[in-house]
Design an enzyme around this catalytic site. Structure first.
Site, PDB file in Angstrom:
ATOM      1  CD  GLN A 120      -3.246  -0.863   1.959  1.00  0.00           C
ATOM      2  OE1 GLN A 120      -3.095  -0.321   3.049  1.00  0.00           O
ATOM      3  NE2 GLN A 120      -4.421  -1.339   1.557  1.00  0.00           N
ATOM      4  CE  LYS A 169       1.501   0.977  11.139  1.00  0.00           C
ATOM      5  NZ  LYS A 169       1.151  -0.373  10.631  1.00  0.00           N
TER       6      LYS A 169
END
Length: 575
Positions: A120, A169
């Site tokens: 992703q 992240k």
């Protein structure tokens, strides 16, 4: 609202949520995923921040767009990496073309994984560079708070637009000091704070020489909240006012001075006025092709005044004799000061010198008014549906549309009296925009009547957001003008492709009433003209859930007037 008066350490995810609170964000639209879960964990811990869980990321960004258009505040979205971010690109491009302020936070794979084709992963900065006002990839946790504040400043300063903040992240896990928001210094886009007084005087002098003037008002006037100034200017000098699709509501459509919308499907009289005027005063508009038609034939006998906050718009498409760079509202306030100081005799002289012009305009109005005929025994005309929606809401609804014939009929027949009550995709022409935009508008104004006018093609592009509307008990009314075609495409194929109707009908169509009911919404199907009024009344009386009305309208009704693509405004076709 929590405000930190002393420095303390927060994780990147906590910084995102606290910055939203400190910047006055009340509603966030989004959809979670792996790369943004740290932020969503903080949303769980902060239930006072209203989060709207959508069914598709495109729905989220169009909702934020609708929210922004009716409030003037930036709309806020949170989506995950990869497909989450790419699903939002159409909404970013829609907002960018229409100058709508958005801040979109996207998750990203961890910094060490960027460039490794990780799961992703997508180059969000690269993908969105051409359809955002600015974008950021946050590589340093110590810059995150500054970037977030700067994103809101950039989105709302000067010509507004969407801004993307891409947060890896691992940055969401790292910690940094969080400062009082007012102490965070950010770059601000360059902007003209004071318009050139000499240019304003030059423009006013030029305007007062006109014998056939026209105000040409665009979406920039709505963004700038310049409607009071436009109304005062028009009334002082008795000026005719035309509006672009994006400018509707900047001047009351019911006012005697209003010529309605101009351009490809604008009124005959507005288009004749722009073709024959001698001074064209453009306010917060950009001379796009849907207004100008063939540029070499556009308003060739006029001298042009143009106010715009974006220097790139001035002189881009047409020659401007009196350019004014600045905020539309500020410029008009300065011009009105000069006007109020003029002797009354000069104002009256000007009004007298444009009397013949007004007689020509009235003749054009009499020749080709925006009208239709409807008997109760014939198939329902789409214009009749719009006319009744306007009458039964007393012109006081917030109206959104998708793109196609229904969009143009709505612009023609729903005469908006106020700004920030009209949400439509003007620049990009995005099918699937109208319904989620209506949800965003309804969340912004819970007590308002919100109507989405759509087509049987457009509504299917984001109809999954019925789930969102039902979950939040939003009384949005969706009026589907169902003619069994991709209507505008069919119209073009009929007129310009010898009626070769290629791929403009669906082999399978849903039962919209059953579909609505399956989500818990209310559904009606209108097959006769006599049913239009009572069904609209039932929908307006429902305030605890959305309503879909499937209006079975005349199959091959076309939108007129029409300026054919590539032709000049003078080539307008009436029927």
């Amino acid at each position: 609202m929590i405000r930190f008066r002393c420095r303390m350490k927060l994780t990147g995810a906590q910084i995102v949520i606290q910055a939203f609170k400190d910047l006055g964000v009340e509603v966030v639209f989004g959809y979670p995923g792996g790369a943004i879960l740290y932020v969503y964990d903080e949303i769980y811990k902060n239930p006072d921040l209203k989060h709207i869980l959508v069914r598709h990321e495109q729905g989220a960004i169009h909702m934020a767009d609708g929210y922004a258009r009716v409030t003037g505040k930036p709309g806020v979205c949170i989506v995950t990496s990869g497909p989450g971010a790419t699903n939002a690109v159409t909404g970013l491009a829609t907002a960018y073309m229409d100058s709508i302020p958005l801040v979109v936070v996207t998750g990203q794979v961890a910094l060490p994984m960027i460039g490794n084709d990780a799961f992703q992963e997508a180059d969000v900065v690269g993908i969105t560079r051409s359809c955002t006002k600015h974008n950021y990839l946050v590589k340093d946790i110590n810059q995150l708070q500054k970037v977030l504040k700067e994103a809101f400043v950039v989105a709302t300063t000067g010509r507004p637009g969407p801004v993307v903040v891409d947060i890896p992240k691992d940055i969401q896990q790292h910690s940094a000091e969080y400062l009082p928001m007012e102490s965070v210094q950010v770059r601000s886009p360059k902007r003209v704070t004071r318009p050139d007084h000499k240019q304003i005087q030059k423009a006013l002098d030029l305007l007062l020489t006109a014998k056939s003037p026209l105000l040409y008002v665009g979406g920039g006037a709505v963004i700038a909240d310049a409607d009071p100034e436009i109304k005062e200017l028009a009334n002082l000098l008795h000026l005719p006012v035309s509006m672009t699709l994006m400018g509707l509501g900047a001047f009351p459509g019911t006012d005697a001075l209003s010529l309605g919308m101009l351009g490809m499907h604008g009124t005959y009289f507005a288009n004749m006025a722009i073709h024959h005027c001698d001074v064209l005063f453009a306010i917060g508009s950009r001379f796009d092709d849907r207004v100008t038609g063939k540029l070499s034939e556009f308003s060739v006998n006029s001298k042009k005044i143009h106010i715009d906050v974006d220097p790139a718009n001035i002189g881009k498409n047409v020659k401007i004799e009196a350019p004014i760079l600045g905020d539309v509202k500020t410029v008009l306030q300065e011009m009105l000061k000069l006007l109020r100081n003029l002797p009354s005799e000069k104002i009256e002289k000007f009004k007298k010198q444009i009397e013949t012009w007004w007689k020509r305009i009235q003749a054009w109005k009499a020749k080709a008014p925006i009208t239709y005929t409807q008997s109760m025994s014939e198939k329902t005309k789409p214009q009749y549906v719009l006319d009744q929606l306007y009458t039964l809401t007393q012109g006081d609804a917030i109206v959104t549309t998708d793109v196609g014939q229904h969009q143009m009929w709505t612009a023609q027949f729903y005469q908006l009296a106020k700004p920030k009550r009209w949400c439509t995709s003007g620049g990009l022409g995005t099918m699937g925009y109208g319904f989620p935009a209506a949800i965003g508008a309804q969340l912004a104004h819970p007590e308002a009547t919100v109507i989405c006018v759509s087509g049987d093609g457009s509504i299917q592009m984001n109809i999954q957001e019925l789930g969102t509307a039902v979950e939040w008990k939003l009384p949005v009314i969706v009026a589907i003008l169902n003619n069994g075609y991709l209507g505008m495409v069919r119209q073009w194929q009929e007129l310009f492709y010898d009626n070769r109707l290629s791929q403009v009908t669906f082999g399978c169509m849903p039962d919209f009433v059953k579909l609505a009911e399956s989500y818990g919404a209310q559904g009606f199907c209108v097959t006769e003209a006599s049913q239009v009024i009572p069904v609209i009344q039932k929908a307006l009386a429902t305030r605890d859930r959305p309503t879909i009305i499937d209006f079975k309208v005349a199959l091959e009704e076309n939108v007129y007037p029409m300026v054919p693509a590539g032709k000049g405004v003078g080539d307008i076709v009436l029927a």
